[in-house]
Design a protein around this motif. Sequence first.
Motif, PDB file in Angstrom:
ATOM      1  N   PRO A  32     -13.005   1.194   4.911  1.00 18.30           N
ATOM      2  CA  PRO A  32     -13.096   2.650   4.806  1.00 18.30           C
ATOM      3  C   PRO A  32     -13.042   3.376   6.149  1.00 18.30           C
ATOM      4  O   PRO A  32     -13.108   4.599   6.181  1.00 18.30           O
ATOM      5  N   ARG A  53     -13.462   0.085  -1.750  1.00 21.68           N
ATOM      6  CA  ARG A  53     -12.592   0.045  -0.572  1.00 21.68           C
ATOM      7  C   ARG A  53     -12.980  -1.102   0.351  1.00 21.68           C
ATOM      8  O   ARG A  53     -14.144  -1.239   0.713  1.00 21.68           O
ATOM      9  N   ASP A  96      -9.836   7.039  -0.253  1.00 29.79           N
ATOM     10  CA  ASP A  96     -10.756   6.897  -1.391  1.00 29.79           C
ATOM     11  C   ASP A  96     -10.126   7.441  -2.670  1.00 29.79           C
ATOM     12  O   ASP A  96      -9.948   8.646  -2.823  1.00 29.79           O
ATOM     13  N   SER A 121       0.858  -1.189   0.000  1.00 33.40           N
ATOM     14  CA  SER A 121       0.000   0.000   0.000  1.00 33.40           C
ATOM     15  C   SER A 121       0.893   1.238   0.000  1.00 33.40           C
ATOM     16  O   SER A 121       1.649   1.466   0.934  1.00 33.40           O
ATOM     17  N   GLU A 169      -8.297   2.228   3.808  1.00 36.23           N
ATOM     18  CA  GLU A 169      -8.009   2.685   2.441  1.00 36.23           C
ATOM     19  C   GLU A 169      -8.525   4.098   2.181  1.00 36.23           C
ATOM     20  O   GLU A 169      -9.723   4.342   2.306  1.00 36.23           O
ATOM     21  N   PRO A 177      -3.595   1.120  -3.361  1.00 28.22           N
ATOM     22  CA  PRO A 177      -4.311   1.533  -2.147  1.00 28.22           C
ATOM     23  C   PRO A 177      -4.224   0.501  -1.021  1.00 28.22           C
ATOM     24  O   PRO A 177      -4.435   0.836   0.139  1.00 28.22           O
ATOM     25  N   SER A 181     -15.890  -4.607   7.158  1.00 26.70           N
ATOM     26  CA  SER A 181     -15.791  -4.261   5.737  1.00 26.70           C
ATOM     27  C   SER A 181     -17.147  -4.316   5.039  1.00 26.70           C
ATOM     28  O   SER A 181     -17.849  -5.322   5.112  1.00 26.70           O
ATOM     29  N   THR A 193      -3.173   4.212   7.285  1.00 25.02           N
ATOM     30  CA  THR A 193      -3.795   4.363   5.961  1.00 25.02           C
ATOM     31  C   THR A 193      -2.884   3.875   4.833  1.00 25.02           C
ATOM     32  O   THR A 193      -3.319   3.758   3.695  1.00 25.02           O
TER      33      THR A 193
END
Length: 504
Positions: free
Chosen positions: A265, A262, A257, A116, A255, A123, A170, A196
Amino acid sequence: AYRGIRYADPPVGALRFQPPKLKLQYEGVVDASEEGPACPLPAPPTYYVDEDCLTVNVYTPTHNSTKQLPVIFFIHPGGFYAMTGRSDLAGPHYLLDRDVVLVTINYRLGSLGFMSTGDALAPGNNGMKDQVAALKWVQRNIAAFGGDPNLVTITGCSAGSISVILHMISPMAKGLFHRGIAMSASPVGKGVEAITHQRHLAVRQAQILNCPTDNSSAIVDCLMTKPWRELGDSLPKFWEFGEGDPVGLWGPVVEPDFGQERYLPINPLDAIKQGKMHTVPLIVSQTTDEFFWKAFPVLQNETLLKAMNEEWERVAPISFMLPKENRAAAVQKLREVYLKGNKLANDKPSEKALGQLYGDSVIGFGVHRLANLMCRHSKHPVWYSEFAYVGNNSHYEDSHGKPQGAAHHDDLLYVFTLSYRFPVISLHSQHSHVVDEMTALWYNFARYGDPNPRGDTPELGGLRWPAMTAADRRYLHRGPQLQVRQNLFEDRFKVWDDLYPIQY
């Protein structure tokens, strides 16, 4: 046994570092007679490894039941960088004594699954999206194997345990499962800030494979050209303090945007406290000693021992995975509380003190925090358990081959066969009752969403294991017998709750 079935298109070529592409149809007959490969990871030269590794294994009882059976879906451990769902690490022999359908899966590991960069190029969370793709495969296909798509229990150990909890948060996994078993790891623990991205690991991966690190696109473009084996084999170069330290490297991220679907989030801690999750009945557990054995390689190696004694401020945050917040205070306080301010030496008191610090910091406290949060904020019951049984084998055995405690992963030895390393527990073994009791608890839970006996699991006797509540924190102690106790290791975890306070 139906093995090596692809649940997504091979994540190779242009699909490397991309979310999985669901496999919605198959050309002709699928050959499910052979074990599929492990996803890229360091392995002996003869071991079957390949980047084309997104497969499931499905195991069903031999009798043809007319009734659809509960499905147990297992997410393997290994820190998101090791291990597999193959039958030598997650063999079906014990669970298939019960009327269940067992599904074990592979998902991408290390940089291939979890790179990431903090931008649209990577992402993150592809390995988690692989797991979701496998859960969707189960929804579409498991009825054909005699499994009930409306009765899926997701189970996982270590990295798999973190996965189980995150699937409840999720949006991508909503509605794909109906119970959860989370063994020995938690996505909520010491750190309160959301992670993140893990750009530093992408940069490190690029450096290891002689790729430029100027920007994300230079990193990704270069890594796209590298053979998968080089990516898989580079794991040892990520360690910072002796082999296997820190235990945690890659993992799921919240993640940002960039227009992509995602997986995660929201910060998991916020999601749990705000009830922004699709909860299901849940069993949470830890082992008595977890990563206690990490003390031995340090104490038995003069260089590492000297470094830990003389450079505690540098080493402790690495080994005990301490977040940036409150780090200076934590480093001092933990030395005081666990080591009583003493210098470490290659002796029994140091083994016990340092072993406990590794166990509590890497796993124990996070699981404690998870159980205490979930029993307050879940809409469903939460059962808490400690695995304390020490049999003939363990994931840590001393130089004479003797187990020294109930180590991280040891509970798996009584639910799955792990033939890559351990003998099968026979019916005549003095330890076979543990297998029977463990599979009975899972079988009841998979069927009823409650592990307690209902008449057809006599091996559990008159067990009454109450769900945990904020006011009544009882848990099941799985030692030589099954006993209900209360307030698991709370005196030990108090120092962590003080260092990293949250409102439960």
